[in-house]
Structure formats: structure tokens, C-alpha cells
Design a protein around this motif. Structure first.
Motif, short mmCIF file in Angstrom:
data_model
loop_
_atom_site.label_atom_id
_atom_site.label_comp_id
_atom_site.label_asym_id
_atom_site.label_seq_id
_atom_site.Cartn_x
_atom_site.Cartn_y
_atom_site.Cartn_z
N GLY A 188 -36.74 0.95 -0.61
CA GLY A 188 -36.08 1.92 -1.48
C GLY A 188 -35.98 1.48 -2.92
N LEU A 189 -36.85 0.56 -3.35
CA LEU A 189 -36.80 0.06 -4.72
C LEU A 189 -37.63 0.91 -5.68
CD1 LEU A 189 -37.08 -3.79 -4.11
CD2 LEU A 189 -35.03 -2.40 -4.39
N ILE A 190 -38.45 1.82 -5.17
CA ILE A 190 -39.25 2.69 -6.04
C ILE A 190 -38.48 4.00 -6.24
CG2 ILE A 190 -41.46 3.80 -6.36
CD1 ILE A 190 -41.56 0.74 -6.31
N TYR A 191 -38.05 4.25 -7.48
CA TYR A 191 -37.24 5.44 -7.76
C TYR A 191 -38.08 6.65 -8.13
CZ TYR A 191 -32.76 2.94 -7.74
OH TYR A 191 -31.64 2.24 -7.36
N LYS A 192 -39.15 6.44 -8.86
CA LYS A 192 -39.91 7.60 -9.34
C LYS A 192 -41.38 7.21 -9.52
CE LYS A 192 -39.39 9.04 -13.59
NZ LYS A 192 -38.82 9.69 -14.81
N ILE A 193 -42.27 8.14 -9.14
CA ILE A 193 -43.71 7.98 -9.35
C ILE A 193 -44.22 9.22 -10.05
CG2 ILE A 193 -45.96 7.62 -8.26
CD1 ILE A 193 -44.49 6.42 -5.85
N VAL A 194 -44.81 9.06 -11.22
CA VAL A 194 -45.40 10.18 -11.96
C VAL A 194 -46.89 9.87 -12.13
CG1 VAL A 194 -45.42 11.52 -14.08
CG2 VAL A 194 -43.25 10.66 -13.16
N ILE A 195 -47.73 10.79 -11.64
CA ILE A 195 -49.18 10.57 -11.66
C ILE A 195 -49.83 11.56 -12.61
CG2 ILE A 195 -51.29 10.60 -10.28
CD1 ILE A 195 -49.60 9.80 -7.88
N HIS A 196 -50.60 11.07 -13.55
CA HIS A 196 -51.40 11.89 -14.46
C HIS A 196 -52.86 11.78 -14.02
CE1 HIS A 196 -47.82 11.85 -17.11
NE2 HIS A 196 -47.75 10.56 -16.79
N GLU A 197 -53.25 12.70 -13.14
CA GLU A 197 -54.57 12.56 -12.51
C GLU A 197 -55.70 12.69 -13.52
OE1 GLU A 197 -55.35 14.55 -8.94
OE2 GLU A 197 -53.36 14.27 -8.09
N ASP A 200 -30.02 2.14 -13.03
CA ASP A 200 -29.14 3.28 -12.81
C ASP A 200 -29.93 4.36 -12.08
OD1 ASP A 200 -26.93 4.92 -12.86
OD2 ASP A 200 -27.34 5.67 -14.90
N PRO A 201 -29.52 4.72 -10.88
CA PRO A 201 -28.34 4.25 -10.16
C PRO A 201 -28.61 2.89 -9.50
CG PRO A 201 -29.51 5.84 -8.83
CD PRO A 201 -30.22 5.80 -10.15
N PRO A 202 -27.56 2.12 -9.24
CA PRO A 202 -27.74 0.83 -8.56
C PRO A 202 -28.30 1.03 -7.16
CG PRO A 202 -25.54 1.01 -9.53
CD PRO A 202 -26.14 2.37 -9.57
N TRP A 203 -29.07 0.05 -6.73
CA TRP A 203 -29.65 0.11 -5.38
C TRP A 203 -28.58 -0.14 -4.33
CZ3 TRP A 203 -29.90 -3.42 -1.38
CH2 TRP A 203 -30.77 -3.09 -0.33
N THR A 204 -28.65 0.62 -3.23
CA THR A 204 -27.79 0.39 -2.07
C THR A 204 -28.65 0.42 -0.82
OG1 THR A 204 -27.30 2.74 -1.72
CG2 THR A 204 -25.86 1.50 -3.23
N MET A 205 -28.14 -0.06 0.27
CA MET A 205 -28.89 -0.10 1.52
C MET A 205 -29.17 1.29 2.06
SD MET A 205 -27.60 -3.44 3.63
CE MET A 205 -25.86 -3.00 3.63
N ASP A 206 -28.46 2.31 1.58
CA ASP A 206 -28.72 3.67 2.03
C ASP A 206 -30.12 4.14 1.64
OD1 ASP A 206 -26.17 3.76 3.05
OD2 ASP A 206 -25.30 4.70 1.26
N ARG A 207 -30.73 3.49 0.65
CA ARG A 207 -32.05 3.90 0.20
C ARG A 207 -33.18 3.36 1.11
NH1 ARG A 207 -32.42 6.09 -4.80
NH2 ARG A 207 -30.49 6.15 -6.04
N MET A 208 -32.85 2.50 2.05
CA MET A 208 -33.87 1.92 2.91
C MET A 208 -34.35 2.94 3.92
SD MET A 208 -31.93 -1.73 3.51
CE MET A 208 -33.00 -2.18 4.87
N SER A 209 -35.64 2.89 4.23
CA SER A 209 -36.22 3.78 5.24
C SER A 209 -35.84 3.29 6.63
CB SER A 209 -37.74 3.81 5.10
OG SER A 209 -38.30 2.56 5.47
N ASP A 210 -36.07 4.14 7.63
CA ASP A 210 -35.79 3.73 9.01
C ASP A 210 -36.70 2.56 9.43
OD1 ASP A 210 -33.85 5.66 9.23
OD2 ASP A 210 -35.17 7.14 10.21
#
Length: 592
Positions: free
Chosen positions: A518-527, A573-583
Motif C-alpha cells: 500500500g505504499l503506492i498512492y498514485k500512478i499517472v501514465i502518459h501513454e 500525506d496521508p500517512p501510511w497505515t496498515m489498512d492500506r495493505m492488500s489481502d
């Protein structure tokens, strides 16, 4: 009778009971060698931690086992029993040993050059005892055998006997498999290999020790390699035995002028495993490259001991070893280099690279990471104790007789708890690359990780070699290989392939990739332009990889063929929490 003598008595009884049934019994030359070895074993006894070479390796657990000598042939094996263990698809020849004895119907030598002799040592003693008598023991440096060498010689039974005559090249690898199987009691085996390459001969040998048994056993092996002038041997060794195994391998290498030896060892299995390399040059311009990878899981001991002798000038040796510790795994890496008169003036050279390379281990292990000066205790963050740094200095017990003082030895590392590493080096270190005053010895220190598949990974030795030489970093631990090597990942769209690339990058302290963490917040791709913008965070602002992790992410994504530019921004911002982890991440960390 003291307790210390009881193991010696036990093994001496095994020697006496087996003497009459051993191959070549009754041949005066062989009987004399066995008797001398038995006497030497009884006189010397087993080493203790008072001995310099055994200071950090306790053999008590080996001696506690009531091992019985194993001499029976085990031929109830089929091709299907070993097919998943084989490492070479099209070998020039293959020998298979089960419980220390050759299995003829699984071995093949028909495609070898007729001038090349590859048979079991047991058969060689019966059919060509003059050759065995001539060469056996010739590669062993010291006249007095050490304890385990003497025990192997006293119980000398079977193994590989290879002779390649002058000028002959064996193009395809020769594969040798030592398999422990079907044991119903603790057993000891004593494989003995005799390898002789005459002048200008060339070959590659792939040797493996594996097992399919749950019973404890002890492999006490001894290999002698004699290389004539201009001879070349590539020698890959894999030790991947069962968790109950005890493994001892001693390799003696005698090199004539202009000979070349490249040795690669991967020590992965066994509860107690020790590998010794003893190298001696007898002619100028000889070259010896030793490299290795070791893994010490929870409760395992892996020990590698090196002894390189430069009695003649203008010879080169290089040693490069890396390893991974997990849980309470322990690794010992030590050695010495000794030179003859005028070694420094005559430019005999030795390069050593022994980095403690530990960044990640799969599963819920505690991973131990170390370098030359510190030990950091590293645990998954969901149950981490406060991080602490530890520093300790081991006695400078290695020796170098080419102009170095004992106090110039590099301090080793010692840390008990979440993995233990004893790392003893031969010279003083002063940074990421250190040169000695004569410019002859260099040291580079690196921390990297490697994922390897064990059985059936036929390219394993090549991957380990690239890992050790830094031609390839572990994709899962360090963002993939350096440079412009394309990264091959699955995905129908560029976004899916970018995510797949991100999943090859791991937090060095947690066995989960950054995307699922869950450390990746945003991905913007300019193809249209091939540009990718990434916002990412870390688990904490004080994370020690804050300076390197964005670069690892950019390196992984940049290696996609469609990507021309990658911008990675570290945000809090926002701070990382364990809730962002995948299953998947939660499952990997045992949180589900």
C-alpha cells in the motif's frame, strides 16, 4: 574415559567393523593408507572451539548423533525418482550415487570421449588401482590429515573418479548427484572424489547433494582436484540436503602453472553444513576464482572456510561470497591466505569479497542484515520492537603472510538473536572499496538479495553467478537488474504492466512488495510520451531506505519497453497505515 573421547571411540569402532568389507581390502597400498588415517583420526580426535578454524562452529550436535556406517548399495531408484533433482538437461555424462554408492542403471557415460575415464572410485580401485594409488592424496596440502579427512580416508568407499587426458575438452557439463534416500537409522556416508585433468584438459562439473529421507544422516565428503598446466575446470556445487542432514565437504585443489579453476558453491540445506576449500598453486600464472551463496534458515548453521596458499609468484585468486540469514540462522565465513617468500614483490594477488548480504527472507522470518561494522535487528513492522544497533569485534584470528600484520585484520561481526553472522576478513577495511598498500588486494562490500528456486532450477548457478558479480540484482529485492535490461512482466495494458513492475520491488525489511504493502498512492501514465508519474510513501518518515526506495521504484518501471521517463515523488500525506495493505500482503505476514 572422558566424555570427549566417546565420539572418537564410536567412530573408531565403525572403522574397525567396516575394514574388511571396504573396496580394495587386501591391497597393501590401500590398507596402509586406511590404517594410517585411522591412527591419525584416533590421535587427533574431533576439533573443539579452541582450534582457530573451528572457533565459531560447534560440532557438538554432530557428535551427539548415533550415526552408523552405511555401506549397502541402494538400487531401488527409477528415473522418475531423480528427474526433479537434475540440473543439467543434456550432460556429457552423469553419475548418480545413492547413500554413497553408485547406482549404475541411473548413470550414463557412453557419450563421453573414449579417452576420458569417468567411473566410480570403487570400480577404479578394482580396475585401475595404479592410477588411484598414484593420485590419491596428491592434492592434500598438509601431510597430516585433519580429523574429518582422516575419517573419510579410513572409511574410503565410493565416489567419483574422473581423469581427462592432455588436450581433451569435454564441452557439455558432467553431472554428479549424491542422493540420500530410504534411510531407516542415522547413517554416515563418506563420498570421496578424485578429479585429475592433465595438461590443457578442459571440463565443467556440476555436483549436487540432495535427499529424500527424513532420517538424520552425516555426509562426510572429501574431493581432490589436480589440474595440470593450462588445464581449466568449472566446478558448480549445490548442497541442498534435508533439514535433518549434517554435511561436511572438504575440497583440496592443486593447480599447476597457467591452470584455471572457477568454483561456485551454493549451500542451502542441512541443519549443520561446513564447506572447506584448500587451494595451493605449484606453478606461475595459475588462477583460482571461488564464489558462493549461502542460506541459513532458522536453526541452521552454514560454515565456509577458505585456505589459499600462494607459494609461487604471479598467481591470482579471488573469493566472492554472499548469503542470507533468517530467524536464528547462523553463518560462519572465515579463511586465510598464505604466501611464500617474495610473494608481495612478485605480485601474487588475491581479491576477496565477502559481503553479508541479507535484506529479505520469505515467510514470517526475522531477517538479519549486516555489513562490516554493524548488525541491525530487523523484523516485520506489525510486531517490531524498537530498532537497535549492535557492534562487536571478533578477535583478528586470520593470518596473511604477504606483508600484513595481525592487527590489520578486519573486525568480524557477532550478533546473537535474530540471525547470527561470524564474518572474518583478512585485511583492514576503509570504505566501500579498499586497497592494500601494495595495490594488490581489493575489497568491495555490497548488500543484495536473491530469490532462488531449488529443485528443477536448471539455470540456478548462472543466476547465482550473476548475483555475486552484480550483473543481476534480485528483482524482488532491489528493483531488478541495473542498466537497460528489459523487464518482462504480464499485463494487457501499460497500467497493468506498471503495477506488475512495482510488484517486483520489496521493502528490504518486510517480505511484501511495495504495491501490495500500500505504499503506492498514485500512478499517472502518459501513454503518448511514455512518461509515468508515481506518488509513493514509506511506512514511516524515519525509514532507513527513504533515500534509495524511490530510485528502486523508478528503476523497475523504467525498464518497461513502453516507458521513456519515470518521475517518483515521495509524499507523507496521508500517512501510511496498515489498512492500506492488500489481502495478499496480510496473508504473507500472517495477519489473516
Amino acid at each position: 574415559m572422558s566424555e570427549a573421547l566417546k565420539p572418537v571411540e564410536h567412530y573408531r569402532e565403525l572403522i574397525d567393523a567396516a575394514r574388511s568389507s571396504l573396496p580394495g581390502a587386501g591391497q597393501p597400498w590401500l590398507d596402509a593408507r586406511r590404517q594410517a588415517a585411522a591412527a591419525r583420526f584416533t590421535e587427533q580426535g574431533f576439533p573443539t572451539r579452541k582450534a582457530e578454524e573451528w572457533r565459531y562452529s560447534n560440532i557438538g550436535q554432530v557428535l551427539e548423533q548415533p550415526f552408523r556406517y552405511r555401506d549397502e548399495a541402494f538400487e531401488a531408484l527409477t528415473d522418475s525418482d531423480i528427474e526433479d533433482l537434475l540440473l543439467v538437461e543434456q550432460p556429457a555424462a552423469r553419475l548418480v550415487f545413492a547413500n554413497g554408492r553408485l547406482v549404475p542403471h541411473l548413470s550414463m557415460t557412453a557419450d563421453l570421449d573414449p579417452s576420458v575415464s569417468l567411473i566410480s572410485l570403487r570400480d577404479a580401485i578394482d580396475s585401475d588401482s595404479e592410477f588411484v594409488n598414484q593420485w590419491l592424496g596428491q592434492a592434500i596440502i598438509d601431510a597430516d590429515l585433519e580429523t574429518f579427512e582422516a575419517l573419510n580416508t579410513a572409511l574410503l568407499n565410493d565416489g567419483m573418479c574422473l581423469h581427462i587426458p592432455a588436450g581433451v575438452s569435454v564441452e557439455q557439463p558432467i553431472e554428479v548427484l549424491y542422493l540420500s534416500v530410504g534411510l531407516d537409522e542415522p547413517s554416515v556416508m563418506t563420498p570421496r572424489n578424485l578429479i585429475v585433468l592433465d595438461q590443457g584438459a578442459r571440463a565443467r562439473l556440476v555436483e549436487q547433494y540432495a535427499s529424500t529421507t527424513d532420517a538424520p544422516y552425516f555426509n562426510n565428503g572429501l574431493t581432490e582436484i589436480i589440474l595440470g598446466e593450462d588445464a581449466e575446470l568449472e566446478h558448480d556445487r549445490l548442497q541442498d540436503e534435508a533439514a535433518q542432514a549434517y554435511h561436511m565437504s572438504v575440497i583440496h585443489l592443486a593447480q599447476a602453472g597457467r591452470s584455471r579453476y572457477r568454483g561456485m558453491v551454493a549451500s542451502l540445506g542441512g541443519t549443520w553444513a561446513r564447506t572447506e576449500y584448500h587451494t595451493a598453486f605449484s606453478g606461475e600464472e595459475a588462477n583460482c576464482d571461488l564464489a558462493g551463496f549461502y542460506f541459513a534458515g532458522d536453526g541452521q548453521l552454514t560454515d565456509i572456510h577458505l585456505d589459499v596458499r600462494h607459494p609461487v609468484p604471479r598467481c591470482n585468486s579471488e573469493q566472492k561470497f554472499k548469503g542470507i540469514l533468517a530467524g536464528k540462522g547462523k553463518a560462519v565465513l572465515d579463511g586465510r591466505i598464505r604466501g611464500g617468500q617474495g610473494c608481495a614483490a612478485d605480485r601474487g594477488a588475491s581479491v576477496q569479497r565477502h559481503p553479508a548480504a541479507v535484506t529479505r527472507c520469505r515467510g514470517r522470518y526475522q531477517a538479519a542484515a549486516g555489513d562490516l561494522r554493524r548488525r541491525r535487528q530487523v523484523q516485520p513492522r506489525h510486531h517490531r520492537r524498537p530498532a537497535r544497533s549492535h557492534a562487536a569485534v571478533l578477535p583478528a584470528h586470520t593470518r596473511h603472510q604477504c606483508g600484513y600484520r595481525a592487527q590489520d585484520a578486519v573486525p568480524g561481526l557477532r550478533r546473537r538473536g535474530a540471525g547470527e553472522l561470524h564474518h572474518t576478513r583478512l585485511h583492514r577495511a576503509g570504505g566501500p572499496e579498499t586497497a592494500d598498500p601494495t595495490g594488490r588486494c581489493r575489497h568491495r562490500h555490497r548488500r543484495e538479495s536473491l530469490i532462488i528456486r531449488k529443485h528443477g532450477d536448471k539455470a540456478m548457478f548462472e543466476r547465482i553467478a550473476r548475483f555475486i558479480d552484480k550483473e543481476e540484482l534480485d528483482q524482488a529485492g532491489n528493483g531488478g537488474p541495473d542498466g537497460d535490461t528489459p523487464l518482462e512482466v504480464e499485463g494487457d495494458t501499460l497500467e497493468e504492466r506498471v503495477i506488475a513492475a512495482l510488484r517486483t520491488v520489496y521493502d528490504p525489511e518486510i517480505p511484501v512488495n511495495l504495491y501490495d504493502l500500500g505504499l503506492i498512492y498514485k500512478i499517472v501514465i502518459h501513454e503518448a510520451s511514455g512518461k509515468v508519474d508515481i506518488d509513493m510513501t514509506l511506512t514511516a518518515p524515519a525509514c532507513p531506505v527513504a533515500g534509495s526506495m524511490p530510485g528502486m521504484v523508478a528503476n523497475a518501471v523504467r525498464r518497461l519497453e513502453e516507458v521513456n521517463e519515470v518521475n517518483v515523488e515521495l509524499v507523507w500525506d496521508p500517512p501510511w497505515t496498515m489498512d492500506r495493505m492488500s489481502d495478499e500482503a496480510r496473508l504473507e505476514l500472517g495477519m489473516l
